[in-house]
Design a protein around this motif. Structure first.
Motif, PDB file in Angstrom:
ATOM      1  N   ALA A 179      50.672  36.536  64.621  1.00 50.47           N
ATOM      2  CA  ALA A 179      50.269  35.184  64.225  1.00 50.47           C
ATOM      3  C   ALA A 179      51.449  34.247  64.024  1.00 50.47           C
ATOM      4  CB  ALA A 179      49.423  35.238  62.957  1.00 50.47           C
ATOM      5  N   SER A 180      52.574  34.796  63.559  1.00 47.57           N
ATOM      6  CA  SER A 180      53.697  33.904  63.250  1.00 47.57           C
ATOM      7  C   SER A 180      54.716  33.843  64.386  1.00 47.57           C
ATOM      8  CB  SER A 180      54.385  34.376  61.968  1.00 47.57           C
ATOM      9  OG  SER A 180      54.848  35.693  62.140  1.00 47.57           O
ATOM     10  N   LEU A 181      54.345  34.374  65.541  1.00 49.21           N
ATOM     11  CA  LEU A 181      55.309  34.425  66.660  1.00 49.21           C
ATOM     12  C   LEU A 181      54.896  33.453  67.757  1.00 49.21           C
ATOM     13  CD1 LEU A 181      55.690  38.306  66.945  1.00 49.21           C
ATOM     14  CD2 LEU A 181      57.030  36.717  65.565  1.00 49.21           C
ATOM     15  N   ASP A 182      55.894  33.013  68.544  1.00 43.52           N
ATOM     16  CA  ASP A 182      55.557  32.163  69.683  1.00 43.52           C
ATOM     17  C   ASP A 182      54.833  33.026  70.733  1.00 43.52           C
ATOM     18  OD1 ASP A 182      57.416  33.221  71.749  1.00 43.52           O
ATOM     19  OD2 ASP A 182      58.950  32.507  70.372  1.00 43.52           O
ATOM     20  N   PRO A 183      54.133  32.397  71.694  1.00 40.61           N
ATOM     21  CA  PRO A 183      53.286  33.176  72.603  1.00 40.61           C
ATOM     22  C   PRO A 183      54.021  34.310  73.320  1.00 40.61           C
ATOM     23  CG  PRO A 183      52.802  30.853  72.822  1.00 40.61           C
ATOM     24  CD  PRO A 183      53.970  30.953  71.899  1.00 40.61           C
ATOM     25  N   GLN A 184      55.237  34.015  73.790  1.00 38.30           N
ATOM     26  CA  GLN A 184      55.940  35.063  74.551  1.00 38.30           C
ATOM     27  C   GLN A 184      56.346  36.221  73.642  1.00 38.30           C
ATOM     28  OE1 GLN A 184      59.313  33.754  76.878  1.00 38.30           O
ATOM     29  NE2 GLN A 184      59.848  35.880  77.382  1.00 38.30           N
ATOM     30  N   ALA A 185      56.939  35.868  72.472  1.00 41.23           N
ATOM     31  CA  ALA A 185      57.328  36.926  71.535  1.00 41.23           C
ATOM     32  C   ALA A 185      56.084  37.680  71.081  1.00 41.23           C
ATOM     33  CB  ALA A 185      58.054  36.321  70.337  1.00 41.23           C
ATOM     34  N   GLY A 186      54.971  36.978  70.877  1.00 44.79           N
ATOM     35  CA  GLY A 186      53.723  37.607  70.462  1.00 44.79           C
ATOM     36  C   GLY A 186      53.249  38.629  71.486  1.00 44.79           C
ATOM     37  N   GLU A 187      53.325  38.242  72.771  1.00 49.20           N
ATOM     38  CA  GLU A 187      52.920  39.172  73.841  1.00 49.20           C
ATOM     39  C   GLU A 187      53.799  40.422  73.817  1.00 49.20           C
ATOM     40  OE1 GLU A 187      50.461  39.369  75.843  1.00 49.20           O
ATOM     41  OE2 GLU A 187      49.589  37.475  75.184  1.00 49.20           O
ATOM     42  N   GLU A 188      55.112  40.193  73.716  1.00 50.61           N
ATOM     43  CA  GLU A 188      56.050  41.333  73.759  1.00 50.61           C
ATOM     44  C   GLU A 188      55.813  42.279  72.590  1.00 50.61           C
ATOM     45  OE1 GLU A 188      59.622  38.727  75.839  1.00 50.61           O
ATOM     46  OE2 GLU A 188      59.885  39.556  73.828  1.00 50.61           O
ATOM     47  N   VAL A 189      55.666  41.679  71.386  1.00 52.01           N
ATOM     48  CA  VAL A 189      55.496  42.511  70.195  1.00 52.01           C
ATOM     49  C   VAL A 189      54.172  43.266  70.253  1.00 52.01           C
ATOM     50  CG1 VAL A 189      55.045  42.369  67.707  1.00 52.01           C
ATOM     51  CG2 VAL A 189      57.008  41.190  68.675  1.00 52.01           C
ATOM     52  N   MET A 190      53.122  42.586  70.690  1.00 52.43           N
ATOM     53  CA  MET A 190      51.804  43.233  70.746  1.00 52.43           C
ATOM     54  C   MET A 190      51.821  44.386  71.760  1.00 52.43           C
ATOM     55  SD  MET A 190      49.111  42.655  69.027  1.00 52.43           S
ATOM     56  CE  MET A 190      47.475  43.340  68.960  1.00 52.43           C
ATOM     57  N   ALA A 191      52.444  44.139  72.930  1.00 54.80           N
ATOM     58  CA  ALA A 191      52.503  45.182  73.944  1.00 54.80           C
ATOM     59  C   ALA A 191      53.286  46.380  73.422  1.00 54.80           C
ATOM     60  CB  ALA A 191      53.135  44.626  75.216  1.00 54.80           C
ATOM     61  N   LEU A 192      54.415  46.102  72.772  1.00 55.94           N
ATOM     62  CA  LEU A 192      55.245  47.189  72.231  1.00 55.94           C
ATOM     63  C   LEU A 192      54.472  47.961  71.170  1.00 55.94           C
ATOM     64  CD1 LEU A 192      58.139  48.484  71.865  1.00 55.94           C
ATOM     65  CD2 LEU A 192      58.430  46.835  70.020  1.00 55.94           C
ATOM     66  N   PHE A 193      53.837  47.223  70.256  1.00 58.22           N
ATOM     67  CA  PHE A 193      53.098  47.833  69.156  1.00 58.22           C
ATOM     68  C   PHE A 193      52.015  48.766  69.698  1.00 58.22           C
ATOM     69  CE2 PHE A 193      49.529  47.233  65.995  1.00 58.22           C
ATOM     70  CZ  PHE A 193      50.065  48.069  65.027  1.00 58.22           C
ATOM     71  N   MET A 194      51.237  48.263  70.653  1.00 60.92           N
ATOM     72  CA  MET A 194      50.128  49.066  71.182  1.00 60.92           C
ATOM     73  C   MET A 194      50.631  50.263  71.983  1.00 60.92           C
ATOM     74  SD  MET A 194      47.439  48.094  69.956  1.00 60.92           S
ATOM     75  CE  MET A 194      46.926  46.747  68.925  1.00 60.92           C
ATOM     76  N   THR A 195      51.724  50.077  72.729  1.00 65.33           N
ATOM     77  CA  THR A 195      52.284  51.207  73.474  1.00 65.33           C
ATOM     78  C   THR A 195      52.676  52.323  72.511  1.00 65.33           C
ATOM     79  OG1 THR A 195      53.155  49.663  75.095  1.00 65.33           O
ATOM     80  CG2 THR A 195      54.094  51.874  75.111  1.00 65.33           C
ATOM     81  N   LEU A 196      53.361  51.924  71.422  1.00 64.73           N
ATOM     82  CA  LEU A 196      53.849  52.938  70.474  1.00 64.73           C
ATOM     83  C   LEU A 196      52.699  53.642  69.760  1.00 64.73           C
ATOM     84  CD1 LEU A 196      56.909  51.058  68.906  1.00 64.73           C
ATOM     85  CD2 LEU A 196      56.952  53.007  70.445  1.00 64.73           C
ATOM     86  N   VAL A 197      51.716  52.862  69.271  1.00 65.73           N
ATOM     87  CA  VAL A 197      50.651  53.512  68.496  1.00 65.73           C
ATOM     88  C   VAL A 197      49.791  54.403  69.398  1.00 65.73           C
ATOM     89  CG1 VAL A 197      50.567  51.781  66.669  1.00 65.73           C
ATOM     90  CG2 VAL A 197      49.098  51.508  68.661  1.00 65.73           C
ATOM     91  N   LYS A 198      49.599  53.999  70.654  1.00 68.65           N
ATOM     92  CA  LYS A 198      48.782  54.846  71.533  1.00 68.65           C
ATOM     93  C   LYS A 198      49.554  56.099  71.927  1.00 68.65           C
ATOM     94  CE  LYS A 198      45.469  51.444  72.886  1.00 68.65           C
ATOM     95  NZ  LYS A 198      44.816  50.605  73.845  1.00 68.65           N
ATOM     96  N   ARG A 199      50.876  55.953  72.104  1.00 69.69           N
ATOM     97  CA  ARG A 199      51.688  57.128  72.432  1.00 69.69           C
ATOM     98  C   ARG A 199      51.666  58.128  71.280  1.00 69.69           C
ATOM     99  NH1 ARG A 199      57.770  55.840  73.038  1.00 69.69           N
ATOM    100  NH2 ARG A 199      57.058  54.484  74.711  1.00 69.69           N
ATOM    101  N   GLU A 200      51.697  57.604  70.042  1.00 69.39           N
ATOM    102  CA  GLU A 200      51.742  58.492  68.870  1.00 69.39           C
ATOM    103  C   GLU A 200      50.339  58.936  68.454  1.00 69.39           C
ATOM    104  OE1 GLU A 200      54.821  58.923  67.151  1.00 69.39           O
ATOM    105  OE2 GLU A 200      55.926  57.594  68.498  1.00 69.39           O
ATOM    106  N   GLY A 201      49.304  58.392  69.067  1.00 72.03           N
ATOM    107  CA  GLY A 201      47.934  58.787  68.730  1.00 72.03           C
ATOM    108  C   GLY A 201      47.481  58.270  67.379  1.00 72.03           C
ATOM    109  N   VAL A 202      48.008  57.133  66.944  1.00 75.47           N
ATOM    110  CA  VAL A 202      47.663  56.587  65.634  1.00 75.47           C
ATOM    111  C   VAL A 202      46.330  55.821  65.736  1.00 75.47           C
ATOM    112  CG1 VAL A 202      48.439  55.082  63.756  1.00 75.47           C
ATOM    113  CG2 VAL A 202      50.114  56.289  65.176  1.00 75.47           C
ATOM    114  N   THR A 203      45.496  55.982  64.727  1.00 81.24           N
ATOM    115  CA  THR A 203      44.269  55.192  64.653  1.00 81.24           C
ATOM    116  C   THR A 203      44.648  53.797  64.143  1.00 81.24           C
ATOM    117  OG1 THR A 203      43.127  57.197  64.017  1.00 81.24           O
ATOM    118  CG2 THR A 203      41.934  55.132  63.696  1.00 81.24           C
ATOM    119  N   VAL A 204      44.154  52.770  64.835  1.00 80.87           N
ATOM    120  CA  VAL A 204      44.584  51.406  64.483  1.00 80.87           C
ATOM    121  C   VAL A 204      43.377  50.501  64.257  1.00 80.87           C
ATOM    122  CG1 VAL A 204      45.851  49.365  65.258  1.00 80.87           C
ATOM    123  CG2 VAL A 204      46.700  51.639  65.832  1.00 80.87           C
TER     124      VAL A 204
END
Lengths: 248, 268
Positions: A179-204
């Motif tokens: 929410a507090s990031l510009d669109p590009q940074a938001g995309e990058e952070v969201m993609a990174l976040f989801m990649t990591l949590v899915k790789r680790e098998g975390v429930t989100v």
């Protein structure tokens, strides 16, 4: 058989004499699921997330997290349960005057108490190494000794993600992480976040006002409207029009 | 735009009934207090000649006992620094108990805040009298008085500083299962640190000011020289002491302001 990580039954919450934020919510989240919680401002998304982690007590209803009923737990048992959970907020919530590495090491405080986990200088070698590994995963190992208040918004959120993931939580809550990031940074952070949590098998369970984020990263959509769940369906079955109605 | 078509807002609002009565009560309380304080225009108008007479007898300041007075001033600063340091260190754990939502429940917060309020309510000179009785005449009593006075001041403001920190980092750590003591040490105290430094510097300035008069009651420092100067009508020496106090207090305040600016920037 599917393991249920979060089960909510009949959740109600109101603040003071205002209208109820939500009334009688029932839903469950299976282990490994990534659920997007969506809804207009004021529909109680952040309140619901905090209820799920026991940070706010609901007025009525039961929450069972990782097989334990939150209301039945004493302080110590609640802390033990929370040691297997994490929260990524929209404001990053880093301690501004401390280093990036110290902030990540704080992620261990749920499992290890004491001064050795307050700042990285005192931390055990294994904790420093694990924190550096977490920072490498978010691409910020070279900024480990920088003060948290000298980071950009995107970098801060990456550090918050590293802190949340460093102790391998099983259940993670993310409250509008972009929410507090510009669109590009938001995309990058969201993609990174989801990649990591899915790789680790975390429930989100995450909230987002970005409909595309919710539909593309969430396996399932929980839509809140008027204090009730208006949508509870796999994201593939939810149309953009249905999503738009939530904000109408 | 046609301004005549528009009614301009009132410059002032007429007070309501309760507001009007409040103004009257406050005005009455001030007048009543002035009367109780012996307000006298005659005495005020007759004071400049007497003041001029004092200054003419006190000026120039005496330089005969400068070395002895300088050492007394050093002792005064030692009382202030030692007392403030002990007070600041002890204030931190006390403030942790006084700050709402940080370490302990509301009941303990309330009791500790009442105790801190009591400590602040007793003037530093009264604490000095108490410690003169307890440990005898001399700078040790003064140092203890400064320490307890600093606890009353810093304990309360450290607690306020901690309560005013951003709750976000603490919430994030709570969500990981961290204990309250760990959250306080890892998130709350580091966030409040600049405010602690600022409060501590104010505490030190307050301690320096207070320590200059503790000698009036036998608790060490340069205050005793001021008292003796006036008691013996040695106004030039008294003037020297007053000027030394002014220089030291202003100097400490200026150093404090520079340090505050450097450590936490403008604004406090």
């Amino acid at each position: 058989m599917q393991v249920i990580d979060l089960q909510a039954n009949g959740l109600c919450k109101r603040f003071g004499k205002a209208a109820p934020v939500f009334l009688g919510l029932d839903f469950s989240i299976r282990q490994g699921d990534c659920v997007a919680l969506v809804g207009a401002n004021g529909t109680g998304k952040s309140t619901l997330l905090r209820c799920c982690l026991g940070l706010i007590a609901p007025d009525a209803g039961r929450i069972s997290l990782l097989g334990m009923t939150m209301a039945d737990l004493g302080p110590a048992a609640r802390r033990d349960l929370r040691a297997r959970t994490g929260l990524v907020g929209q404001k990053h919530n880093l301690v501004p005057r401390l280093s990036v590495l110290s902030n990540v090491i704080h992620g261990f405080l749920g499992r290890h108490s004491g001064p050795r986990y307050w700042v990285h200088s005192l931390a055990p070698a294994w904790a420093r190494a694990a924190a550096m590994t977490a920072l490498e995963k978010v691409g910020l190992a070279d900024l480990a000794l920088r003060r948290a208040d000298q980071l950009s918004g995107g970098q801060s959120q990456r550090v918050a993600i590293a802190r949340a993931l460093v102790c391998n939580p099983r259940f993670l809550v993310a409250d509008e992480p972009c929410a507090s990031l510009d669109p590009q940074a938001g995309e990058e952070v969201m993609a990174l976040f989801m990649t990591l949590v899915k790789r680790e098998g975390v429930t989100v369970l995450f909230t987002s006002h970005n409909v595309q984020h919710a539909l593309s990263y969430g396996d399932r959509i929980l839509g809140l409207q008027g204090g009730r769940i208006a949508i509870d369906a796999p994201s593939a079955d939810v149309t953009p029009l249905e999503m738009a109605k939530l904000y109408g | 735009m046609d301004s005549s078509a528009r009614t301009l807002p009132h410059r002032f609002n007429r007070p309501g009934g309760i507001g009007f009565v409040s103004y009257v009560i406050v005005a009455f309380a001030i007048l009543w207090s002035l009367e109780g304080a012996g307000w006298s225009v005659d005495r005020l108008l007759s004071s400049p000649p007497k003041l001029a007479d004092f200054f003419s007898r006190a000026w120039p300041p005496s330089t005969h006992n400068l070395e002895r007075l300088a050492w007394k001033m050093v002792e005064t600063l030692q009382i202030a620094v030692a007392g403030a340091a002990i007070g600041i260190v002890l204030s931190l754990p006390i403030a942790l108990l006084a700050a709402r939502g940080v370490l302990v429940g509301r009941g303990v917060n309330l009791v500790v805040r009442i105790i801190l309020g009591f400590i602040r309510a007793v003037p530093d000179l009264a604490w000095a009298l108490v410690f003169v009785v307890a440990v005898g005449l001399g700078p040790f009593a003064g140092m203890l008085a400064i320490a307890i006075d600093t606890i009353g001041f810093c304990g309360r403001f450290f607690a306020d500083d901690m309560e005013n920190t951003d709750p976000g980092p603490a919430e994030a750590l709570t969500a990981t299962g961290a204990r309250r003591i760990d959250i306080a040490a890892s998130a709350v105290i580091p966030a409040a640190l600049p405010a602690f430094v600022s409060t501590s510097l104010f505490g030190l300035e307050k301690a320096v000011r207070a320590s200059t008069i503790l000698g009036l009651v036998g608790a060490g420092g340069i205050g005793i020289e001021l008292k003796v100067g006036f008691d013996l009508f040695d106004y030039p020496t008294a003037m020297t002491v007053i000027l030394m106090i002014a220089v030291v207090v202003i100097g400490v305040e200026q150093i404090g302001a520079v340090l505050r600016q450097k450590i936490i920037g403008p604004g406090r």
